[in-house]
Design a protein around this motif. Structure first.
Motif, PDB file in Angstrom:
ATOM      1  N   GLY A   1      -7.005   0.638  -6.082  1.00  0.00           N
ATOM      2  CA  GLY A   1      -7.090   1.874  -5.035  1.00  0.00           C
ATOM      3  C   GLY A   1      -7.473   3.186  -5.663  1.00  0.00           C
ATOM      4  O   GLY A   1      -8.364   3.284  -6.438  1.00  0.00           O
TER       5      GLY A   1
ATOM      6  N   LEU B   1      -3.238   4.495  -2.017  1.00  0.00           N
ATOM      7  CA  LEU B   1      -4.354   4.897  -1.220  1.00  0.00           C
ATOM      8  C   LEU B   1      -4.283   6.609  -0.895  1.00  0.00           C
ATOM      9  O   LEU B   1      -2.999   6.898  -0.297  1.00  0.00           O
TER      10      LEU B   1
ATOM     11  N   LEU C   1      -1.647  -1.074  -4.053  1.00  0.00           N
ATOM     12  CA  LEU C   1      -2.681   0.008  -3.696  1.00  0.00           C
ATOM     13  C   LEU C   1      -2.339   1.082  -3.622  1.00  0.00           C
ATOM     14  O   LEU C   1      -1.527   1.505  -2.569  1.00  0.00           O
TER      15      LEU C   1
ATOM     16  N   CYS D   1       0.881  -1.155   0.007  1.00  0.00           N
ATOM     17  CA  CYS D   1       0.254   0.093  -0.098  1.00  0.00           C
ATOM     18  C   CYS D   1       0.724   1.299   0.025  1.00  0.00           C
ATOM     19  O   CYS D   1       1.738   1.097   0.759  1.00  0.00           O
TER      20      CYS D   1
ATOM     21  N   ALA E   1      -1.800  -3.624   5.697  1.00  0.00           N
ATOM     22  CA  ALA E   1      -0.622  -3.576   4.738  1.00  0.00           C
ATOM     23  C   ALA E   1       0.370  -4.425   5.074  1.00  0.00           C
ATOM     24  O   ALA E   1       1.156  -4.273   6.447  1.00  0.00           O
TER      25      ALA E   1
END
Length: 441
Positions: free
Chosen positions: A132, A154, A152, A103, A167
């Protein structure tokens, strides 16, 4: 299950909820795109647009909220007052996959870094999805694909409503003022949202961060997270495992020292160096071979709308940096310029402080063009600091004025510092219009 918001995130969440056997209702206060409307019809998902039917929404057992809806919205406050849980798409989709999660967040650099990590992992043959804030909805991929890894990107908005999600590798590029209009103009509220990236992490997980960021280092000292720390910096520090020395990059992870000539990196400039170092740490944590990592760091194509070279016309280079929706992004763009600049700024101000770019503007910018419905704040700050300042009401007008003002050897840079919603659908639309207008010159 009620889904609020019918964009990429909301429609993906609705499909996953239906696949998992929930009774689903999607509500969007605005107008759905034709594509999203048709998708909901095809899946036979109950939905409404142009309104929120509160009686129906307030009967929900759980609500998945689009990241674009602020917690201050009156409907959200009514939902919370009733004690109905409100979660994000990321929280929801994370319940239904056991894939490893990489992430990435940060005020700047997160899209490029997430895209580069994805490129490295995919090139190395890993079964990996990208989602994301970028690419296809994470929830939709969980519903329809089966990946072993997800990268992802974010935003702080997506991090706000995550609770049990974790994560495996969290990457935090930096924290600088952004979206302060969403956070009561209180920087700490924004910082708190960003730091949720390490929520639920343990010593078996990794936190990759820029050691020279004073806010991040302060938060680490304050929170004392029980996570394994991997720092990166331009030059070697006590707590950095990735750095440069004598024009080479070094990444020291898992008793392995990866090295590579800095000039071979596909992405150039100091901000891109950080993106490459952070991505390299992630790659080595996931046991990507040195040869694969070297290849991927040297052949990555970059991200559209981020310092994207559009054309050179009559000796003037045109660069599309429409993704620069905050002041710090523009600072990085200006810092990487080697010529005089005609800078196109403006849009929807998010509580910006232009002091950060004042010195660079004074030293590098030949002319400013303000592109927005309301340029009063820009004029109040910049008037008298640059020889030429002009206003434009459309991208076509801005590009034509830039063409007239630029001299041979200059760069025309679209790096707006602001959101795009006053004149454009989004930053992609703004960037595409810029490219189209440049090509018509």
């Amino acid at each position: 299950m009620v889904i609020l918001g019918g964009g990429e995130s909301g429609v993906g969440s609705a499909i996953l909820a239906q696949v998992k056997g929930f009774d689903v209702f999607l509500s969007d206060n605005g107008k759905l795109t034709d594509e999203h409307r048709q998708t909901l019809i095809d899946y036979r998902i109950d939905f409404e647009e142009g309104k929120h039917t509160e009686e129906k929404i307030l009967l929900a057992d759980e609500i998945i909220k689009s990241p674009g809806i602020p917690n201050t919205a009156s409907l959200i406050q009514k939902i919370r007052a009733k004690g109905i849980p409100v979660i994000s798409e990321i929280e929801f989709a994370g319940r239904y996959t056991d894939a490893k999660m990489v992430c990435v967040t940060g005020s700047n650099g997160k899209t490029t870094t997430a895209s580069l990590i994805y490129h490295i992992l995919r090139s190395a043959g890993l079964n990996v999805g990208l989602g994301g804030n970028i690419g296809k909805s994470f929830a939709l991929q969980v519903a329809e694909e089966h990946y072993d890894y997800y990268v992802l990107e974010l935003s702080s908005f997506q991090l706000e409503d995550m609770y049990d999600f974790k994560a495996d590798i969290a990457v935090l590029m930096n924290i600088t003022p952004d979206h302060l209009d969403r956070y009561d103009h209180n920087m700490q509220n924004y910082v708190d949202a960003k730091m949720r990236i390490i929520r639920n992490q343990t010593v078996d997980d990794a936190f990759v961060y820029w050691v020279d960021d004073p806010i991040v280092t302060r938060e680490i000292e304050k929170l004392k997270p029980r996570v394994s720390l991997y720092g990166f910096s331009e030059t070697k520090r006590n707590n950095s495992c990735a750095y440069t020395k004598n024009n080479r990059i070094y990444i020291h992870v898992k008793n392995n020292m990866f090295t590579m000539d800095q000039e071979l990196l596909a992405l150039q400039g100091i901000h891109n160096l950080y993106n490459s170092l952070a991505s390299g740490i992630v790659a080595k944590l996931l046991d990507i071979t040195d040869d694969n990592l070297r290849q991927s760091l040297s052949d990555f194509q970059g991200v559209p709308h981020r310092l994207e070279k559009v054309a050179t016309i009559r000796g003037v280079q045109y660069i599309n940096d429409s993704k620069a929706t905050n002041v710090n992004s523009c600072w990085y763009a200006l810092q990487s310029m080697r010529s005089k600049v005609v800078l196109i700024l403006g849009g929807t101000d998010k509580g910006n402080d232009y002091l950060e770019i004042e010195d660079l503007v004074k030293s590098k910018v030949r002319a400013l063009i303000f592109l927005g419905k309301d340029n009063s704040k820009l004029h109040a700050f910049f008037d008298g600091k640059v020889p030429v300042i002009e206003d434009a009401c459309s991208m076509d007008e801005a590009v034509k004025k830039a063409y007239r003002l630029a001299e041979k050897g200059d760069t025309v840079l679209l790096s707006p510092c602001c959101a795009s919603f006053d004149l454009f659908k989004n930053y992609e639309d703004r960037g595409e219009q810029f490219k189209e207008c440049v090509r018509r010159l």
